[in-house]
Scaffold this motif. Structure first.
Motif, PDB file in Angstrom:
ATOM      1  N   THR A  24      -8.850 -47.014 -36.890  1.00 54.06           N
ATOM      2  CA  THR A  24      -8.616 -48.359 -36.615  1.00 54.06           C
ATOM      3  C   THR A  24      -9.747 -48.805 -36.104  1.00 54.06           C
ATOM      4  O   THR A  24     -10.075 -50.065 -36.534  1.00 54.06           O
ATOM      5  CB  THR A  24      -7.484 -48.390 -35.539  1.00 54.06           C
ATOM      6  OG1 THR A  24      -6.261 -47.729 -35.892  1.00 54.06           O
ATOM      7  CG2 THR A  24      -6.980 -49.778 -35.021  1.00 54.06           C
ATOM      8  N   MET A  25     -10.666 -48.307 -35.292  1.00 55.18           N
ATOM      9  CA  MET A  25     -11.745 -48.819 -34.796  1.00 55.18           C
ATOM     10  C   MET A  25     -13.093 -48.819 -35.896  1.00 55.18           C
ATOM     11  O   MET A  25     -13.916 -49.727 -35.645  1.00 55.18           O
ATOM     12  CB  MET A  25     -12.029 -48.004 -33.653  1.00 55.18           C
ATOM     13  CG  MET A  25     -11.291 -47.713 -32.486  1.00 55.18           C
ATOM     14  SD  MET A  25     -12.236 -47.128 -31.057  1.00 55.18           S
ATOM     15  CE  MET A  25     -12.173 -45.292 -31.764  1.00 55.18           C
ATOM     16  N   ILE A  30     -18.268 -50.696 -37.804  1.00 56.40           N
ATOM     17  CA  ILE A  30     -19.317 -51.105 -38.874  1.00 56.40           C
ATOM     18  C   ILE A  30     -19.782 -52.616 -38.778  1.00 56.40           C
ATOM     19  O   ILE A  30     -20.723 -52.740 -38.766  1.00 56.40           O
ATOM     20  CB  ILE A  30     -18.833 -50.885 -40.498  1.00 56.40           C
ATOM     21  CG1 ILE A  30     -18.263 -49.422 -40.560  1.00 56.40           C
ATOM     22  CG2 ILE A  30     -19.516 -51.511 -41.328  1.00 56.40           C
ATOM     23  CD1 ILE A  30     -17.366 -49.219 -41.813  1.00 56.40           C
ATOM     24  N   GLY A  31     -18.773 -53.426 -38.451  1.00 56.62           N
ATOM     25  CA  GLY A  31     -19.265 -54.671 -38.278  1.00 56.62           C
ATOM     26  C   GLY A  31     -20.026 -54.976 -37.102  1.00 56.62           C
ATOM     27  O   GLY A  31     -21.093 -55.571 -37.104  1.00 56.62           O
ATOM     28  N   ILE A  32     -20.027 -54.453 -36.053  1.00 56.62           N
ATOM     29  CA  ILE A  32     -20.894 -54.417 -34.752  1.00 56.62           C
ATOM     30  C   ILE A  32     -22.224 -53.892 -35.272  1.00 56.62           C
ATOM     31  O   ILE A  32     -23.224 -54.411 -34.726  1.00 56.62           O
ATOM     32  CB  ILE A  32     -20.055 -53.864 -33.640  1.00 56.62           C
ATOM     33  CG1 ILE A  32     -19.058 -54.578 -33.268  1.00 56.62           C
ATOM     34  CG2 ILE A  32     -21.482 -53.961 -32.318  1.00 56.62           C
ATOM     35  CD1 ILE A  32     -19.310 -55.887 -32.718  1.00 56.62           C
ATOM     36  N   GLY A 295     -11.711 -55.299 -39.276  1.00 57.15           N
ATOM     37  CA  GLY A 295     -11.739 -54.295 -38.264  1.00 57.15           C
ATOM     38  C   GLY A 295     -10.434 -54.819 -37.001  1.00 57.15           C
ATOM     39  O   GLY A 295      -9.408 -54.289 -36.776  1.00 57.15           O
ATOM     40  N   GLY A 296     -10.465 -56.137 -36.952  1.00 55.50           N
ATOM     41  CA  GLY A 296      -9.395 -56.904 -36.172  1.00 55.50           C
ATOM     42  C   GLY A 296      -7.858 -56.700 -36.944  1.00 55.50           C
ATOM     43  O   GLY A 296      -7.013 -56.327 -35.914  1.00 55.50           O
ATOM     44  N   GLY A 342     -14.618 -49.408 -29.947  1.00 55.78           N
ATOM     45  CA  GLY A 342     -15.403 -49.459 -31.461  1.00 55.78           C
ATOM     46  C   GLY A 342     -16.508 -50.227 -31.006  1.00 55.78           C
ATOM     47  O   GLY A 342     -17.377 -49.993 -31.762  1.00 55.78           O
ATOM     48  N   GLY A 343     -16.616 -51.181 -30.171  1.00 51.13           N
ATOM     49  CA  GLY A 343     -17.523 -52.260 -29.904  1.00 51.13           C
ATOM     50  C   GLY A 343     -18.859 -51.168 -29.354  1.00 51.13           C
ATOM     51  O   GLY A 343     -20.053 -51.510 -29.705  1.00 51.13           O
TER      52      GLY A 343
END
Length: 406
Positions: A24-25, A30-32, A295-296, A342-343
């Motif tokens: 889920t995270m 990956i985005g952060i 991710g959201g 996740g962040g």
């Protein structure tokens, strides 16, 4: 106590399904990581570029006349003398023109790039070093009397004479249709050593410098001054000196308000470069940020699954007195914690990744407090935004229907 209990319940739920929580995270991670790496490496590269160019011209002004076809408005040697004598902050001033030609001796003949200007060219030319090895640079007497003299670098001396101490020797210069002899008065350090490995010696043109008055006499079409370089003493003096130069030339040549003269400084060009680089970096970071949206959506999806799996639990808690607000906060906190974890993982991974990339590119990554804060704020915002719907759905469940759920 209420917050602490919900926090503990959220952690228990997350760690009860470790693999599902990690997947889920993953989009957020990956985005952060991508955003942090792009911003850090991009800002580091921008800093490296701007500092390099800043060293080349942090105190220089490029002066041009917009309508050089009018002799009354073209830049002249008298203009340069007046500017240097009238403005104390002006350190050096010279045309910085270049022309290609052929230099030859009895030993060899090579392509050459000839820079021409006033004696101040020694300190303004980016094509040649100002460090003399033999002899002298051409001086004001050479300029005023149009003496046929030239300064070459050690690379040119070696190529044309087989040695570096060639002061007093003569070479023949061919430019356009003109051919004339020049006496060498000085030799400066060469630049071929810094280019070795990229070019062969025969591929690099020779670099020479001579008085603008001399080349204007031998090649009349080169007598005009299309651009002039001015160096001031301090960076802070660039803007006021630029304004003084234009105003003085307009008054001197009766061209007030006609926008004939243009004084552009390096800091203006540097600002434009920085703006373009920032725009490009932010665009790439925004594209990478699309992974945060994915991710959201993953957070919202897993929270909906969690609500479905725990329907009977929700019904039991509501039957025992849990309010709608309590259930809402419980699931919302779980979504926020998922996003924050996740962040943090993404932030750590992004720092590691940016250091690896920056090391390979031989630059220093730049991390700003704003980018780190943005990661934490954005992670929280993702959790809140995509967690609201599943949390509201859980909070609005009818306890009787929830207890009957199979």
């Amino acid at each position: 106590m209420f917050i602490k209990e919900n926090f503990k319940m959220a952690l228990d739920s997350i760690f009860a399904n470790k693999m599902r929580s990690f997947l889920t995270m993953l989009g957020i991670i990956i985005g952060i990581a991508s955003v942090i790496a792009i911003l850090a490496v991009g800002n580091g590269a921008a800093q490296e570029i701007t500092s390099t160019f800043s060293d080349l011209g942090a105190t220089t002004i490029n002066l041009t006349a917009n309508r050089t076809d009018d002799p009354d408005e073209a830049l002249t040697q008298e203009d340069l003398v007046v500017l240097k004598d009238s403005i104390d902050e002006v350190r050096y001033i010279s045309p910085n023109e270049q022309i290609a030609g052929t230099a030859s001796t009895e030993m060899d003949s090579r392509q050459a790039v000839v820079s021409y200007g006033t004696p101040d060219l020694q300190y303004l030319s980016q094509a040649m070093s100002s460090n003399l090895v033999h002899g002298r640079y051409f001086n004001q007497v050479d300029f005023d009397e149009r003496n046929e003299v030239v300064v070459i670098d050690t690379d040119g001396a070696e190529a044309l004479f087989g040695r570096t101490d060639v002061v007093g020797e003569t070479l023949t210069m061919s430019i356009t249709q003109s051919r004339f002899d020049l006496r060498i008065v000085g030799v400066v350090e060469g630049s071929f050593a810094s280019m070795q490995g990229a070019f062969d010696a025969d591929q690099i043109p020779l670099f020479m410098a001579m008085p603008q008055s001399t080349i204007g006499q031998r090649v009349p079409q080169l007598a005009g001054m299309n651009s002039v370089i001015i160096e001031v003493q301090e960076t802070e003096q660039i803007e006021p000196v630029s304004n003084q130069v234009v105003r003085l030339l307009e008054l001197r040549n009766d061209a007030v308000g006609e926008n004939v003269y243009n004084a552009r400084n390096f800091l203006q060009a540097l600002d434009q470069v920085n703006n373009v680089l920032s725009l490009f970096i932010n665009f790439i970071a925004a594209v990478a940020g699309i992974a945060l949206l994915v991710g959201g959506i993953g957070v919202m999806n897993i929270m909906l699954v969690s609500v479905t799996e725990r329907t009977r639990e929700i019904g039991t808690r509501k039957a025992l007195g849990a309010t709608t607000k309590t259930i809402l906060i419980q699931f919302l906190m779980e979504a926020i914690i998922l996003s924050l974890i996740g962040g943090m993982i993404g932030l750590t991974l992004g720092i590691l990744l940016s250091n690896i990339i920056a090391g390979a590119l031989n630059i220093v990554p730049i991390y700003t407090l704003g980018s780190v804060a943005l990661v934490l704020v954005f992670s929280t915002a993702v959790g809140i935004f995509f967690g609201i719907y599943p949390a509201r759905k859980a909070a609005r469940l009818n306890p009787i229907d929830a207890l009957r759920f199979e």
